[in-house]
Motif scaffolding. Structure first.
Motif, PDB file in Angstrom:
ATOM      1  N   VAL A  25      21.951  -2.283  34.515  1.00  0.00           N
ATOM      2  CA  VAL A  25      21.211  -1.237  33.482  1.00  0.00           C
ATOM      3  C   VAL A  25      19.895  -1.683  33.343  1.00  0.00           C
ATOM      4  CG1 VAL A  25      21.444  -0.537  31.207  1.00  0.00           C
ATOM      5  CG2 VAL A  25      23.481  -0.457  32.478  1.00  0.00           C
ATOM      6  N   ALA A  26      19.669  -2.850  33.124  1.00  0.00           N
ATOM      7  CA  ALA A  26      18.166  -3.427  32.957  1.00  0.00           C
ATOM      8  C   ALA A  26      17.041  -3.049  34.050  1.00  0.00           C
ATOM      9  CB  ALA A  26      18.054  -4.797  32.730  1.00  0.00           C
ATOM     10  N   LYS A  27      17.590  -2.887  35.231  1.00  0.00           N
ATOM     11  CA  LYS A  27      16.684  -2.650  36.603  1.00  0.00           C
ATOM     12  C   LYS A  27      16.496  -1.161  36.455  1.00  0.00           C
ATOM     13  CE  LYS A  27      17.703  -6.650  39.635  1.00  0.00           C
ATOM     14  NZ  LYS A  27      18.127  -6.960  40.895  1.00  0.00           N
ATOM     15  N   ARG A  28      17.531  -0.470  36.242  1.00  0.00           N
ATOM     16  CA  ARG A  28      17.594   1.002  36.441  1.00  0.00           C
ATOM     17  C   ARG A  28      16.572   1.468  35.293  1.00  0.00           C
ATOM     18  NH1 ARG A  28      23.181   4.044  37.339  1.00  0.00           N
ATOM     19  NH2 ARG A  28      21.722   5.690  37.687  1.00  0.00           N
ATOM     20  N   ALA A  29      16.747   0.938  33.863  1.00  0.00           N
ATOM     21  CA  ALA A  29      15.895   1.199  32.908  1.00  0.00           C
ATOM     22  C   ALA A  29      14.446   0.877  33.332  1.00  0.00           C
ATOM     23  CB  ALA A  29      16.274   0.516  31.841  1.00  0.00           C
ATOM     24  N   GLN A  30      14.064   0.170  34.166  1.00  0.00           N
ATOM     25  CA  GLN A  30      12.621  -0.266  34.493  1.00  0.00           C
ATOM     26  C   GLN A  30      12.210   0.557  35.649  1.00  0.00           C
ATOM     27  OE1 GLN A  30      10.231  -2.078  33.878  1.00  0.00           O
ATOM     28  NE2 GLN A  30      11.081  -3.782  32.395  1.00  0.00           N
ATOM     29  N   TYR A  31      13.031   1.124  36.672  1.00  0.00           N
ATOM     30  CA  TYR A  31      12.589   1.650  37.839  1.00  0.00           C
ATOM     31  C   TYR A  31      12.748   3.294  37.851  1.00  0.00           C
ATOM     32  CZ  TYR A  31      17.001   1.565  40.225  1.00  0.00           C
ATOM     33  OH  TYR A  31      18.345   1.615  40.562  1.00  0.00           O
ATOM     34  N   GLU A  32      13.664   3.783  37.011  1.00  0.00           N
ATOM     35  CA  GLU A  32      13.892   5.075  37.206  1.00  0.00           C
ATOM     36  C   GLU A  32      12.650   5.957  36.310  1.00  0.00           C
ATOM     37  OE1 GLU A  32      17.831   6.580  36.515  1.00  0.00           O
ATOM     38  OE2 GLU A  32      18.704   5.037  37.861  1.00  0.00           O
ATOM     39  N   ALA A  33      12.592   7.186  36.932  1.00  0.00           N
ATOM     40  CA  ALA A  33      11.283   7.741  36.556  1.00  0.00           C
ATOM     41  C   ALA A  33      11.642   8.677  35.039  1.00  0.00           C
ATOM     42  CB  ALA A  33      11.022   8.971  37.463  1.00  0.00           C
ATOM     43  N   PHE A  34      11.664   7.795  34.018  1.00  0.00           N
ATOM     44  CA  PHE A  34      11.989   8.353  32.637  1.00  0.00           C
ATOM     45  C   PHE A  34      10.669   9.263  32.045  1.00  0.00           C
ATOM     46  CE2 PHE A  34      15.165   5.021  32.806  1.00  0.00           C
ATOM     47  CZ  PHE A  34      16.301   5.869  32.769  1.00  0.00           C
ATOM     48  N   GLU A  35      11.052  10.272  31.451  1.00  0.00           N
ATOM     49  CA  GLU A  35      10.003  10.941  30.621  1.00  0.00           C
ATOM     50  C   GLU A  35      10.554  10.833  29.208  1.00  0.00           C
ATOM     51  OE1 GLU A  35       9.944  15.005  32.164  1.00  0.00           O
ATOM     52  OE2 GLU A  35       9.542  14.168  34.208  1.00  0.00           O
ATOM     53  N   PHE A  36       9.462  10.487  28.046  1.00  0.00           N
ATOM     54  CA  PHE A  36       9.973  10.334  26.773  1.00  0.00           C
ATOM     55  C   PHE A  36       9.204  11.457  25.813  1.00  0.00           C
ATOM     56  CE2 PHE A  36       9.883   6.327  28.953  1.00  0.00           C
ATOM     57  CZ  PHE A  36      11.158   5.942  28.786  1.00  0.00           C
ATOM     58  N   THR A  37      10.030  11.992  24.969  1.00  0.00           N
ATOM     59  CA  THR A  37       9.494  12.793  23.853  1.00  0.00           C
ATOM     60  C   THR A  37       9.798  12.404  22.332  1.00  0.00           C
ATOM     61  OG1 THR A  37       9.518  14.674  25.614  1.00  0.00           O
ATOM     62  CG2 THR A  37       9.263  15.288  23.220  1.00  0.00           C
ATOM     63  N   ILE A  38       9.046  12.071  21.675  1.00  0.00           N
ATOM     64  CA  ILE A  38       9.315  11.687  20.316  1.00  0.00           C
ATOM     65  C   ILE A  38       9.836  13.065  19.662  1.00  0.00           C
ATOM     66  CG2 ILE A  38       8.589  10.700  18.295  1.00  0.00           C
ATOM     67  CD1 ILE A  38       8.911   8.889  20.659  1.00  0.00           C
ATOM     68  N   VAL A  39      10.898  12.876  19.104  1.00  0.00           N
ATOM     69  CA  VAL A  39      11.493  14.050  18.399  1.00  0.00           C
ATOM     70  C   VAL A  39      12.058  13.686  16.844  1.00  0.00           C
ATOM     71  CG1 VAL A  39      12.064  15.557  20.363  1.00  0.00           C
ATOM     72  CG2 VAL A  39      13.973  14.110  19.186  1.00  0.00           C
ATOM     73  N   PRO A  40      11.981  14.275  15.905  1.00  0.00           N
ATOM     74  CA  PRO A  40      12.400  14.104  14.564  1.00  0.00           C
ATOM     75  C   PRO A  40      13.756  13.317  14.564  1.00  0.00           C
ATOM     76  CG  PRO A  40      11.787  16.496  14.298  1.00  0.00           C
ATOM     77  CD  PRO A  40      11.767  15.978  16.148  1.00  0.00           C
ATOM     78  N   GLU A  41      14.784  13.468  15.700  1.00  0.00           N
ATOM     79  CA  GLU A  41      15.955  12.961  15.570  1.00  0.00           C
ATOM     80  C   GLU A  41      15.679  11.549  16.345  1.00  0.00           C
ATOM     81  OE1 GLU A  41      15.475  15.924  17.102  1.00  0.00           O
ATOM     82  OE2 GLU A  41      16.104  17.533  15.540  1.00  0.00           O
ATOM     83  N   GLY A  42      15.021  11.257  17.051  1.00  0.00           N
ATOM     84  CA  GLY A  42      14.581  10.186  17.631  1.00  0.00           C
ATOM     85  C   GLY A  42      13.791  10.128  19.158  1.00  0.00           C
ATOM     86  N   VAL A  43      14.212   9.782  20.276  1.00  0.00           N
ATOM     87  CA  VAL A  43      13.662  10.088  21.480  1.00  0.00           C
ATOM     88  C   VAL A  43      14.486  10.865  22.542  1.00  0.00           C
ATOM     89  CG1 VAL A  43      12.291   8.597  23.405  1.00  0.00           C
ATOM     90  CG2 VAL A  43      12.603   7.726  21.122  1.00  0.00           C
TER      91      VAL A  43
END
Length: 151
Positions: A25-43
């Motif tokens: 999980v740690a490795k995938r969290a580092q290398y996958e191409a995530f896009e983040f948007t801050i929304v009122p409920e969280g991310v």
């Protein structure tokens, strides 16, 4: 002259140390191409590594300074944090933005805040920064080449 037992300040706990997760999980969290948007409920976390990223978009809710839940199937099915929750916690600017709250008395923002590289912190090339854990470096140290991901 007698010695006094003064209370000692508690060491700040790195948010990553408050999550349980596997090395995979740690490795995938580092290398996958995530896009983040801050929304009122969280991310809102979208995984751009998939052919249809819009089908791989989940909401990570932040509580108590850490990503507490995710709407992805893995977070409900498996023990420990999913890759989306870990991806949020290892990217200090994302987690800091998710921790911001608007105060009712005029909209002043406050943040849980953490030391990070943009605040002029000195970084030891062998140990990384104070937000790195011994076994897992922070995102900024990996991004800048100060530390590498563990094998």
């Amino acid at each position: 002259m007698s010695k006094r037992n003064l209370p000692q300040a508690a060491e700040p706990t790195h948010p990553l140390s408050r999550l349980a997760f596997t090395k995979r999980v740690a490795k995938r969290a580092q290398y996958e191409a995530f896009e983040f948007t801050i929304v009122p409920e969280g991310v809102r976390v979208r995984n751009g590594s998939h052919a249809n990223p819009e089908e791989h978009e989940y909401l990570v809710r932040v509580a108590g300074g850490i990503p507490a839940t995710c709407t992805c199937p893995a977070d409900a099915r498996f023990d420990g944090a999913c890759k989306h929750r870990v991806a949020v916690v290892i990217r200090a600017p994302i987690l800091d933005a998710a921790n911001r709250q608007v105060v009712a008395d005029g909209g002043v923002e406050t943040s849980a805040g953490r030391a990070n590289h943009q605040q002029g912190e000195s970084v030891d090339e062998d140990d990384g920064c104070e937000t790195c854990l011994e076994e897992f470096p922070c995102w900024e140290c990996v991004r800048t080449g100060v530390r590498a991901l563990p094998e």
